[in-house]
Write a protein that holds these residues in place. Structure first.
Motif, mmCIF file in Angstrom:
data_model
loop_
_atom_site.group_PDB
_atom_site.id
_atom_site.type_symbol
_atom_site.label_atom_id
_atom_site.label_comp_id
_atom_site.label_asym_id
_atom_site.label_seq_id
_atom_site.Cartn_x
_atom_site.Cartn_y
_atom_site.Cartn_z
ATOM 1 N N GLY A 204 0.825 -1.209 0.000
ATOM 2 C CA GLY A 204 0.000 0.000 0.000
ATOM 3 C C GLY A 204 0.853 1.249 0.000
ATOM 4 N N ARG A 205 0.186 2.365 0.281
ATOM 5 C CA ARG A 205 0.841 3.667 0.222
ATOM 6 C C ARG A 205 1.961 3.788 1.260
ATOM 7 N NH1 ARG A 205 -3.419 8.306 -0.947
ATOM 8 N NH2 ARG A 205 -4.248 7.484 0.998
ATOM 9 N N THR A 248 -13.329 -2.267 -5.705
ATOM 10 C CA THR A 248 -13.363 -1.803 -7.093
ATOM 11 C C THR A 248 -12.231 -2.424 -7.916
ATOM 12 O OG1 THR A 248 -12.126 0.121 -6.349
ATOM 13 C CG2 THR A 248 -14.490 0.405 -6.646
ATOM 14 N N GLN A 267 -13.170 -0.474 1.831
ATOM 15 C CA GLN A 267 -13.238 -0.861 0.411
ATOM 16 C C GLN A 267 -12.118 -1.837 0.053
ATOM 17 O OE1 GLN A 267 -12.944 2.347 1.435
ATOM 18 N NE2 GLN A 267 -14.820 3.403 0.848
ATOM 19 N N HIS A 268 -10.998 -1.743 0.736
ATOM 20 C CA HIS A 268 -9.908 -2.695 0.486
ATOM 21 C C HIS A 268 -10.281 -4.057 1.078
ATOM 22 C CE1 HIS A 268 -5.745 -3.838 -0.440
ATOM 23 N NE2 HIS A 268 -5.858 -4.607 0.634
ATOM 24 N N ASN A 282 2.264 -3.061 9.640
ATOM 25 C CA ASN A 282 1.914 -1.638 9.606
ATOM 26 C C ASN A 282 2.503 -0.950 10.838
ATOM 27 O OD1 ASN A 282 0.337 0.886 9.711
ATOM 28 N ND2 ASN A 282 -0.960 -0.093 8.160
ATOM 29 N N ALA A 287 -4.293 0.977 12.918
ATOM 30 C CA ALA A 287 -4.747 0.757 11.527
ATOM 31 C C ALA A 287 -5.872 -0.281 11.532
ATOM 32 C CB ALA A 287 -3.582 0.275 10.665
ATOM 33 N N ASP A 300 7.853 -1.171 11.060
ATOM 34 C CA ASP A 300 8.185 -0.501 9.805
ATOM 35 C C ASP A 300 8.473 -1.563 8.736
ATOM 36 O OD1 ASP A 300 9.454 0.847 7.728
ATOM 37 O OD2 ASP A 300 10.412 2.278 9.085
HETATM 38 P P1 FAD Z 1 -3.248 4.682 3.261
HETATM 39 O O1 FAD Z 1 -4.655 4.786 3.714
HETATM 40 O O2 FAD Z 1 -2.514 5.933 3.037
HETATM 41 O O3 FAD Z 1 -2.519 3.773 4.322
HETATM 42 C C1 FAD Z 1 -1.135 3.559 4.334
HETATM 43 C C2 FAD Z 1 -0.822 2.730 5.567
HETATM 44 O O4 FAD Z 1 0.554 2.452 5.587
HETATM 45 C C3 FAD Z 1 -1.160 3.414 6.883
HETATM 46 O O5 FAD Z 1 -1.980 2.562 7.681
HETATM 47 C C4 FAD Z 1 0.206 3.636 7.544
HETATM 48 O O6 FAD Z 1 0.149 3.496 8.951
HETATM 49 C C5 FAD Z 1 1.019 2.530 6.917
HETATM 50 N N1 FAD Z 1 2.456 2.837 6.857
HETATM 51 C C6 FAD Z 1 3.070 4.024 6.606
HETATM 52 N N2 FAD Z 1 4.393 3.858 6.577
HETATM 53 C C7 FAD Z 1 4.624 2.548 6.834
HETATM 54 C C8 FAD Z 1 5.818 1.761 6.954
HETATM 55 N N3 FAD Z 1 7.037 2.299 6.778
HETATM 56 N N4 FAD Z 1 5.680 0.467 7.240
HETATM 57 C C9 FAD Z 1 4.461 -0.119 7.420
HETATM 58 N N5 FAD Z 1 3.320 0.581 7.327
HETATM 59 C C10 FAD Z 1 3.407 1.888 7.025
HETATM 60 N N6 FAD Z 1 -8.967 0.950 -1.893
HETATM 61 C C11 FAD Z 1 -8.459 -0.253 -2.225
HETATM 62 O O7 FAD Z 1 -7.365 -0.638 -1.780
HETATM 63 N N7 FAD Z 1 -9.162 -1.075 -3.074
HETATM 64 C C12 FAD Z 1 -10.356 -0.716 -3.599
HETATM 65 O O8 FAD Z 1 -10.930 -1.486 -4.368
HETATM 66 C C13 FAD Z 1 -10.890 0.558 -3.256
HETATM 67 N N8 FAD Z 1 -12.085 0.950 -3.756
HETATM 68 C C14 FAD Z 1 -12.599 2.152 -3.353
HETATM 69 C C15 FAD Z 1 -13.874 2.549 -3.803
HETATM 70 C C16 FAD Z 1 -14.412 3.732 -3.383
HETATM 71 C C17 FAD Z 1 -15.767 4.134 -3.877
HETATM 72 C C18 FAD Z 1 -13.684 4.571 -2.521
HETATM 73 C C19 FAD Z 1 -14.267 5.876 -2.041
HETATM 74 C C20 FAD Z 1 -12.439 4.216 -2.072
HETATM 75 C C21 FAD Z 1 -11.870 3.019 -2.497
HETATM 76 N N9 FAD Z 1 -10.609 2.610 -2.065
HETATM 77 C C22 FAD Z 1 -10.141 1.379 -2.393
HETATM 78 C C23 FAD Z 1 -9.733 3.519 -1.308
HETATM 79 C C24 FAD Z 1 -9.759 3.222 0.180
HETATM 80 O O9 FAD Z 1 -10.820 3.953 0.781
HETATM 81 C C25 FAD Z 1 -8.438 3.672 0.834
HETATM 82 O O10 FAD Z 1 -8.227 5.043 0.569
HETATM 83 C C26 FAD Z 1 -7.235 2.900 0.347
HETATM 84 O O11 FAD Z 1 -7.468 1.508 0.450
HETATM 85 C C27 FAD Z 1 -6.022 3.262 1.174
HETATM 86 O O12 FAD Z 1 -4.885 2.681 0.611
HETATM 87 P P2 FAD Z 1 -3.596 2.408 1.500
HETATM 88 O O13 FAD Z 1 -4.003 1.602 2.681
HETATM 89 O O14 FAD Z 1 -2.547 1.870 0.604
HETATM 90 O O15 FAD Z 1 -3.147 3.881 1.901
#
Ligand code: FAD
Length: 319
Positions: A204-205, A248, A267-268, A282, A287, A300
């Motif tokens: 992820g991000r 999605t 959503q994930h 994480n 989280a 990390d």
């Molecule tokens: P973030 O929310 O930015 O989370 C990043 C995480 O990484 C945080 O928990 C943080 O603590 C952790 N982190 C940071 N640095 C480190 C490190 N060095 N080591 C370990 N952990 C760390 N999302 C999907 O994934 N799939 C979908 O199908 C999807 N469909 C969607 C549909 C709709 C209609 C909407 C509105 C949203 C959708 N989303 C979907 C988006 C979803 O809501 C989230 O925004 C998304 O999943 C977040 O992605 P993420 O966890 O990678 O990023």
């Protein structure tokens, strides 16, 4: 009377999902005290399905069927079901299976239940358990029709060996004309597809940028896993949209799903929570993924994942 399973064999080879459908068919055939018939089309080694309980294999071999054609395939399954007097027809949840099952049920005037996860809790009346609402709920569905078509959810019953003596028969159904055929398939090479993978490593991000994906690739390589990512990762262009999983994106029903730097937004989770064991890595103990996961490491990713890779390599070298 019989139970009929269509065991798909893309490019001549069965996938695990086909063996799972046969294993499931055996359970129902035992419940109904009838035989399990497995239909194969252009399978290189049709006999393989005997390991999972087929009593009879209907083997169709026809060069006209080299490329997938839904209408031709439906017609063949329909002819097999009528020939074998099938009471239950089982189709797996591959992308082709999802396409075929409702058309087959219409052709056979059969009741259809998708996303089935268990053998029937009762056969008279015929009641099956299904998952619904992105795996957040279960539905018990009664199918009152004489013929039932069941779409089996992936990774729900597993692959169960159950060898029996098998009767193999060459089956030459009428191949109907149909204008719609897949003429070629371009597959990404050298990668394990998310749909077929037992293990998925997903980033992820929290990984900060595409330059850090070597970590995910190395872990996936050691585990023989497919690579996936969260939606923002593919939206940002760090990874291809083919790897985006979730509500999605692609659904994941792996045995092991490792989420690295993914927060666990609803959503994930909706797209991955059918996986059997979920592991999260994480930095943030709050989280949401920690509530959904079976195992969690608060840490990390840039420290934890290299250690994990090292330990896995050591383990593999010894075993
Ligand atoms: P973030 O929310 O930015 O989370 C990043 C995480 O990484 C945080 O928990 C943080 O603590 C952790 N982190 C940071 N640095 C480190 C490190 N060095 N080591 C370990 N952990 C760390 N999302 C999907 O994934 N799939 C979908 O199908 C999807 N469909 C969607 C549909 C709709 C209609 C909407 C509105 C949203 C959708 N989303 C979907 C988006 C979803 O809501 C989230 O925004 C998304 O999943 C977040 O992605 P993420 O966890 O990678 O990023």
């Amino acid at each position: 009377m019989s139970v009929l399973v269509f065991a798909e064999s893309p490019e001549g080879k069965f996938k695990k999902i086909a063996f799972e459908a046969v294993s499931y068919g055996k359970k129902i055939a035992s419940q109904l005290k009838t035989q399990l018939v497995v239909l194969t089309i252009n399978a290189e080694n049709a006999s393989e399905v005997a390991t999972y309980g087929a009593d009879k294999i209907l083997k169709v071999n026809n060069g006209d069927l080299a490329n997938f054609n839904a209408i031709k395939t439906v017609s063949i399954i329909q002819q097999a079901a009528q020939k074998e007097n099938a009471e239950v027809v089982i189709i797996d949840s591959s992308s082709n299976g999802l396409y075929l099952a409702p058309i087959i049920s219409a052709k056979l005037e059969a009741g259809f239940a998708s996303n089935v996860i268990e053998e029937p809790s009762s056969t008279v009346p015929f009641i099956v358990k299904r998952k619904a609402f992105s795996n957040k709920a279960f539905i018990h569905t009664e199918i009152p029709t004489a013929i039932k078509v069941l779409g089996l959810a992936k990774n729900s019953v597993g692959v169960l060996e159950n060898s029996t003596s098998v009767n193999e028969e060459v089956f030459s159904p009428e191949i109907i004309a149909s204008g719609v055929t897949s003429v070629s398939t371009n597959k990404s090479s050298g990668k394990i597809s998310i749909a077929d993978a037992d293990i998925v490593v997903s980033g992820g991000r929290g990984l900060k940028g595409p330059e850090n994906w070597g970590l995910i690739e190395e872990l996936a390589d050691v585990l023989g896993a497919a690579i996936a990512c969260s939606k923002p990762v593919s939206d940002l262009g760090w990874r291809s949209h083919e790897e985006h999983v979730g509500q999605t994106g692609k659904p994941v029903a792996a045995n092991l799903y490792i989420a690295i730097g993914i927060s666990g937004a609803i959503q994930h989770l909706a797209g991955v929570n059918a996986s059997k064991v979920k592991v999260v890595i994480n930095t943030d103990p709050e989280a949401p993924f920690f509530k959904a996961a079976e195992y969690g490491i608060i840490g990390d990713a840039f420290e934890v994942v290299p250690k994990l890779i090292e330990k896995l390599k050591e383990f593999k070298a010894k075993n």
